[in-house]
Design an enzyme around this catalytic site. Structure first.
Site, PDB file in Angstrom:
ATOM      1  N   SER A  64       0.799  -1.226   0.000  1.00  0.00           N
ATOM      2  CA  SER A  64       0.000   0.000   0.000  1.00  0.00           C
ATOM      3  C   SER A  64       0.831   1.276   0.000  1.00  0.00           C
ATOM      4  O   SER A  64       0.296   2.361  -0.197  1.00  0.00           O
ATOM      5  CB  SER A  64      -0.960   0.023   1.199  1.00  0.00           C
ATOM      6  OG  SER A  64      -0.245   0.207   2.403  1.00  0.00           O
ATOM      7  N   LYS A 101       1.112   4.338   7.089  1.00  0.00           N
ATOM      8  CA  LYS A 101       0.472   5.255   6.146  1.00  0.00           C
ATOM      9  C   LYS A 101       1.011   6.655   6.386  1.00  0.00           C
ATOM     10  O   LYS A 101       1.581   6.975   7.425  1.00  0.00           O
ATOM     11  CB  LYS A 101      -1.053   5.290   6.348  1.00  0.00           C
ATOM     12  CG  LYS A 101      -1.765   3.971   6.115  1.00  0.00           C
ATOM     13  CD  LYS A 101      -1.837   3.613   4.654  1.00  0.00           C
ATOM     14  CE  LYS A 101      -2.617   2.350   4.406  1.00  0.00           C
ATOM     15  NZ  LYS A 101      -1.869   1.123   4.608  1.00  0.00           N
TER      16      LYS A 101
END
Length: 143
Positions: A64, A101
């Protein structure tokens, strides 16, 4: 969200492993004959870990964050004592899973931003079990 995309490890700073260190730098152009004589050492524990009690390692498991140059198998050095800064990379705990993230902080909303167009940003709501766990300070990559 990619489940179990980080494995967290504590650091061990009880040992010292001096490694040869070219403290004058390594030329990216023409080689320097002075580099033949490396007489200094560096201890990566002392160099990279400012807060041993709040520092951890994690191995990335997933894709990701590939556009942030974080790839499967990379090792993250995470410091839990660093202040939260908008736009930096963080390891977060959300709904029972760790994830790495980029954090975007808006007026009353926190977003977890992946850096792969195959993934959608995650809006953190009151319904989420959520904690910003620590800031990514260094990435160790195999070559």
């Amino acid at each position: 969200m990619n489940k179990r995309n980080l494995n967290i490890y504590s650091v061990d700073v009880s040992s010292c492993l001096p490694l040869p260190f070219a403290d004058q730098g390594v030329k990216a152009g023409f080689p320097s004959p002075a580099q033949d004589y490396i007489d200094h050492a560096i201890d990566l524990n002392k160099e990279l870990i400012r807060h041993p009690a709040t520092t951890f390692f994690a191995r990335v498991d997933g894709d990701s964050m590939i556009e942030a140059d974080l790839h499967h198998g990379d090792i993250l050095l995470i410091d839990r004592s660093e202040e939260i800064i908008d736009g930096k990379l963080y390891v977060c705990f959300i709904d029972g899973d760790f994830t790495v993230k980029r954090i975007r902080i808006e007026k009353e909303v926190v977003w977890l931003i992946p850096e792969n167009p195959a993934y959608e940003p995650i809006r953190v709501t009151e319904e989420n079990e959520f904690m910003i766990w620590g800031r990514v300070m260094y990435v160790i990559k195999p070559k």
